[in-house]
Every structure is written in C-alpha cells, then in structure tokens.
Design an enzyme around this catalytic site. Structure first.
Site, PDB file in Angstrom:
ATOM      1  N   SER A   1      61.329  58.253  84.771  1.00 50.84           N
ATOM      2  CA  SER A   1      62.696  57.732  84.765  1.00 50.84           C
ATOM      3  C   SER A   1      63.282  57.666  83.359  1.00 50.84           C
ATOM      4  O   SER A   1      62.573  57.387  82.386  1.00 50.84           O
ATOM      5  CB  SER A   1      62.671  56.316  85.353  1.00 50.84           C
ATOM      6  OG  SER A   1      63.850  55.625  85.016  1.00 50.84           O
TER       7      SER A   1
ATOM      8  N   GLU B   1      64.853  55.303  82.347  1.00 47.33           N
ATOM      9  CA  GLU B   1      64.656  53.919  81.887  1.00 47.33           C
ATOM     10  C   GLU B   1      63.572  53.845  80.816  1.00 47.33           C
ATOM     11  O   GLU B   1      63.526  52.896  80.041  1.00 47.33           O
ATOM     12  CB  GLU B   1      64.265  53.021  83.060  1.00 47.33           C
ATOM     13  CG  GLU B   1      65.434  52.439  83.832  1.00 47.33           C
ATOM     14  CD  GLU B   1      66.186  51.368  83.046  1.00 47.33           C
ATOM     15  OE1 GLU B   1      67.427  51.462  83.015  1.00 47.33           O
ATOM     16  OE2 GLU B   1      65.554  50.469  82.467  1.00 47.33           O
TER      17      GLU B   1
ATOM     18  N   TYR C   1      59.973  47.323  84.682  1.00 48.21           N
ATOM     19  CA  TYR C   1      60.072  48.598  85.408  1.00 48.21           C
ATOM     20  C   TYR C   1      59.890  49.777  84.438  1.00 48.21           C
ATOM     21  O   TYR C   1      59.109  50.693  84.689  1.00 48.21           O
ATOM     22  CB  TYR C   1      61.433  48.687  86.111  1.00 48.21           C
ATOM     23  CG  TYR C   1      61.740  50.059  86.651  1.00 48.21           C
ATOM     24  CD1 TYR C   1      61.252  50.462  87.888  1.00 48.21           C
ATOM     25  CD2 TYR C   1      62.525  50.965  85.918  1.00 48.21           C
ATOM     26  CE1 TYR C   1      61.527  51.742  88.380  1.00 48.21           C
ATOM     27  CE2 TYR C   1      62.795  52.234  86.409  1.00 48.21           C
ATOM     28  CZ  TYR C   1      62.304  52.607  87.638  1.00 48.21           C
ATOM     29  OH  TYR C   1      62.570  53.869  88.106  1.00 48.21           O
TER      30      TYR C   1
HETATM   31  O1  G4F Z   1      72.463  50.625  89.175  1.00 52.91           O
HETATM   32  P1  G4F Z   1      71.503  49.926  88.290  1.00 52.91           P
HETATM   33  O2  G4F Z   1      70.794  48.767  88.873  1.00 52.91           O
HETATM   34  O3  G4F Z   1      70.526  51.052  87.768  1.00 52.91           O
HETATM   35  P2  G4F Z   1      69.530  51.140  86.488  1.00 52.91           P
HETATM   36  O4  G4F Z   1      69.127  49.813  86.032  1.00 52.91           O
HETATM   37  O5  G4F Z   1      70.189  52.037  85.493  1.00 52.91           O
HETATM   38  O6  G4F Z   1      68.267  51.854  87.124  1.00 52.91           O
HETATM   39  C1  G4F Z   1      68.394  52.975  88.007  1.00 52.91           C
HETATM   40  O7  G4F Z   1      68.303  54.171  87.269  1.00 52.91           O
HETATM   41  C2  G4F Z   1      67.021  54.412  86.659  1.00 52.91           C
HETATM   42  C3  G4F Z   1      67.130  55.734  85.920  1.00 52.91           C
HETATM   43  O8  G4F Z   1      67.585  55.496  84.623  1.00 52.91           O
HETATM   44  C4  G4F Z   1      65.950  54.421  87.717  1.00 52.91           C
HETATM   45  F1  G4F Z   1      64.757  54.666  87.140  1.00 52.91           F
HETATM   46  C5  G4F Z   1      65.933  53.082  88.425  1.00 52.91           C
HETATM   47  O9  G4F Z   1      64.947  53.079  89.455  1.00 52.91           O
HETATM   48  C6  G4F Z   1      67.296  52.866  89.059  1.00 52.91           C
HETATM   49  O10 G4F Z   1      67.484  53.872  90.031  1.00 52.91           O
HETATM   50  O11 G4F Z   1      72.249  49.400  86.977  1.00 52.91           O
HETATM   51  C7  G4F Z   1      73.028  50.254  86.169  1.00 52.91           C
HETATM   52  C8  G4F Z   1      73.747  49.452  85.113  1.00 52.91           C
HETATM   53  C9  G4F Z   1      72.854  48.487  84.332  1.00 52.91           C
HETATM   54  O12 G4F Z   1      73.174  48.572  82.985  1.00 52.91           O
HETATM   55  C10 G4F Z   1      73.243  47.110  84.854  1.00 52.91           C
HETATM   56  O13 G4F Z   1      73.092  46.060  83.907  1.00 52.91           O
HETATM   57  O14 G4F Z   1      74.719  48.647  85.763  1.00 52.91           O
HETATM   58  C11 G4F Z   1      74.700  47.357  85.163  1.00 52.91           C
HETATM   59  N1  G4F Z   1      75.275  46.405  86.123  1.00 52.91           N
HETATM   60  C12 G4F Z   1      76.403  45.668  85.922  1.00 52.91           C
HETATM   61  N2  G4F Z   1      76.634  44.870  86.960  1.00 52.91           N
HETATM   62  C13 G4F Z   1      74.780  46.098  87.333  1.00 52.91           C
HETATM   63  C14 G4F Z   1      75.631  45.128  87.869  1.00 52.91           C
HETATM   64  N3  G4F Z   1      73.709  46.554  88.001  1.00 52.91           N
HETATM   65  C15 G4F Z   1      73.482  46.055  89.247  1.00 52.91           C
HETATM   66  N4  G4F Z   1      72.435  46.545  89.946  1.00 52.91           N
HETATM   67  N5  G4F Z   1      74.289  45.099  89.799  1.00 52.91           N
HETATM   68  C16 G4F Z   1      75.371  44.583  89.143  1.00 52.91           C
HETATM   69  O15 G4F Z   1      76.078  43.722  89.667  1.00 52.91           O
END
Ligand code: G4F
Length: 326
Positions: A126, A128, A150
């Site tokens: 990933s 990440e 993670y």
């Molecule tokens: O959609 P996210 O939860 O994805 P994240 O953390 O980038 O991880 C995903 O991508 C990775 C690949 O780089 C994978 F390995 C992993 O399994 C997963 O699929 O969050 C994306 C961004 C973050 O910066 C988070 O802080 O969105 C920001 N965010 C802002 N508000 C939020 C929110 N994320 C989530 N989930 N929920 C919110 O309300």
C-alpha cells in the site's frame, strides 16, 4: 483452467479481481473467514462462480489446508484490516492480520508448494507505507516511513514478500497500490462516505456530513483498473514490485466539492461539518505515485479519470438510495 485463490474476497478489490479472473477463464476460489460468515451469501449472490474455502490469515494450519484443497496457480493476498483509522484503535489485531497474515500465507505456500514451487503470489502492498513522504512522486525505490499501525503492518508484509522471493525463490510480487475507489468501496472510507452522504442529502434523507481532515491529498484511481495490474504482475516472466497509481493528486476537499457538484449542489460547505473525531493521531499528508515502471513493463495505464470516478460513485449512490425508498 488456471486456479486463483483470493483472500479478502468480500472486499471491493476481491470482487473486481474475481470478476476479472473469471472473465480470463480462471477457476476462482475465495478464502472465507469465520463460522457461517454472512458475507458468504453476498458472494454467492454477486459472484456465483466463486468457490469458497474456509480459512483465516490468523491461522497457519487453515491456510495450509486451503492451499492443499485448492491447488492454486496464483494466490492474491487482498485480505487485511484495511481501514487506517481502525488500525489506531486495534493495532495488535492489525499487526496480526495485515502484517503476520502475509508471513503465514507465504509460509503456507512455501510448505505446500515444495521444490520448484509453482505457486505465484501477489501481496497487496500500500502507498500508506510511504507515510511521511521522503520524495514526490513516490516510486518503488522511495524510502518507507509509515504513519499508522496499518502502514507499519503493510511494511512488514511488503518486506516479508521480498524476503521470501530472495530467500526461497518464490514467485512473489508486491503491488504498491495507491488509493483506489469504486461504487463498491466500503462506507467507512472517505470517498464512499462522501458520495453516500451526497446522495442522501440530494434526496432529502440527511442534512450534513461530518468529516475530518480535508487537506490530506490522495492519488485516487478506479479499483477496476487496479486489479488488472495485479493479474499482469503475476503473468510476467520474473517477479517484481510495482507502484500502481494515476500520477495525479487531489485534496479530500476537492473530492467533496466535485461529489456535491456531480449531484448538482454547488454550496457544498453548507453541508459539511468538521468533526475532530475523524482526525487521525498521525496523518499521511500527500500521496502521489509514479507508475512509470508498471506502464513500461506491464503495459498498464489507468483508464478512468478522477472526474469519471467521482461521478460514477455519486450516480451509483443516488440509485442505491432511490431504490431503498421504493
Ligand atoms: O479514505 P481513507 O480512510 O483512506 P486512507 O487512509 O488513505 O487509506 C486507504 O488507502 C490506502 C492506500 O494509500 C490503503 F492502503 C488503505 O487500506 C485504504 O484503502 O482516508 C483518506 C483521507 C485521510 O487523509 C483521512 O484523514 O481522508 C481523510 N479523511 C477526512 N475525513 C477521512 C475523513 N477519512 C475517513 N475515512 N473518514 C472521514 O470522515
């Protein structure tokens, strides 16, 4: 008929990969965790050609049994605790499944495959792992600096995959995939959380959506494009690691704005509330990948643009919410 065993069959990528491999003439087997897992009924309904075999990434003996029964040509390890926010709350579980699970599966492949092991292995690494990025864009040689349990577990899985390739000559590849989304994305991830909320706000079912950090930047592609790359990696003469990305980055704020616009709502800020609960103890501020190696060696390029991706997710969620109203 070649056989593929997929862990994480119930997830977004598992479903797209199963469809892709089935279309390519594969027998597709999915590893299913738990006793009478309710998700097995969803798989039976949506992917009727997928055979399910019991097994758990936390249990080496079950993985050996699954491999002995399945006799796969290819194994795709997509199973993981994949939600970064959850990994901060359950770090030990994440290390066990997302990290040690890779080791167990590789050990099982090593033990079952014997001499001249014919099993080809794909590890879902990933972006990440790049975490607090050391260079931009990130490529296969960029140093790793994970920012979450993670990310740390994925680094362990990544290095273990490389180590089994180098130590035992296993055909083991790591795909370092940047964020990839679709209408099948889980509702906990920011993209689907937003497109679902936009659909519900559009239909008058919800007033607002609570979000965390809108400044984080991600390289978002379409999951259906990314599973093609997984398969291509295992079809090469030599195993290797590849970054899979679009090469463009957008802030969460851009995604939100575009999603609301796709539903015909321009004053999106009216509907978004910032909630500290959705901020993480440490953030990955900027991800943007350089997938030129995948393009050169695999002939892979993404087909769907960011705008098409956002629009397709919003359209799908409006349809889903409308159907529920009937
Ligand atoms: O959609 P996210 O939860 O994805 P994240 O953390 O980038 O991880 C995903 O991508 C990775 C690949 O780089 C994978 F390995 C992993 O399994 C997963 O699929 O969050 C994306 C961004 C973050 O910066 C988070 O802080 O969105 C920001 N965010 C802002 N508000 C939020 C929110 N994320 C989530 N989930 N929920 C919110 O309300």
């Amino acid at each position: 008929m070649p056989t593929a065993l997929i862990t994480g069959i119930t997830g977004q990528d598992g479903q797209y990969l199963a469809e892709h491999l089935h279309g390519e003439g594969y027998r597709v087997v999915g590893l299913m965790t738990g006793q009478h897992n309710p998700r097995s009924e969803t798989v039976a309904a949506d992917l009727p050609y997928v055979e399910l075999v019991p097994g758990d990434l936390a249990d080496l003996a079950s993985l050996i049994a699954a491999l002995e029964y399945t006799q796969p040509d290819e194994v795709y390890n997509l199973g993981a605790i994949s939600f970064v926010a959850l990994s901060f709350k359950q770090p030990e579980l994440t290390a066990n499944i997302t990290g040690l699970g890779v080791l167990r599966l590789l050990e099982a492949i090593r033990l079952v495959g014997g001499v001249d092991n014919p099993i080809r292995f794909y590890q879902a690494s990933s972006s990440e792992m790049f975490g607090k990025v050391r260079e931009t864009p990130q490529n296969e040689l960029t140093p790793l600096h994970p920012r979450s349990p993670y990310g740390s577990a994925k680094v362990f899985g990544h290095h273990t995959t490389v180590n089994y390739r180098e130590s035992y000559g296993l055909f083991a590849c790591s795909g370092i995939l940047f964020n990839h989304e679709s209408p099948r994305r889980g509702l906990e991830f920011v993209t689907r959380k937003v497109t679902n909320a936009v659909a519900r706000i559009k239909l008058g079912l919800q007033d607002e959506v609570a979000l965390g950090n809108l400044d984080a930047k991600r390289d978002w592609g379409f999951a259906g494009d990314y599973v093609r790359a997984m398969h291509l990696m295992l079809r090469q003469p030599e195993p290797d690691d590849y970054v899979i990305a679009t090469g463009t980055t957008h802030a969460v704020r851009d995604f939100v704005q575009l999603a609301f616009a796709a539903a015909g709502i321009d004053d999106w800020e009216r509907y978004v509330r910032i909630d500290p609960r959705f901020f993480r103890p440490a953030e990955v501020d900027l991800l943007v990948g350089d997938a030129s190696k995948a393009e050169r060696v695999l002939g892979w390029t993404p087909q769907m643009s960011f705008e098409e991706l956002v629009t397709s997710m919003v359209t799908s969620d409006i349809e889903i919410e409308r159907r529920k109203l009937k």
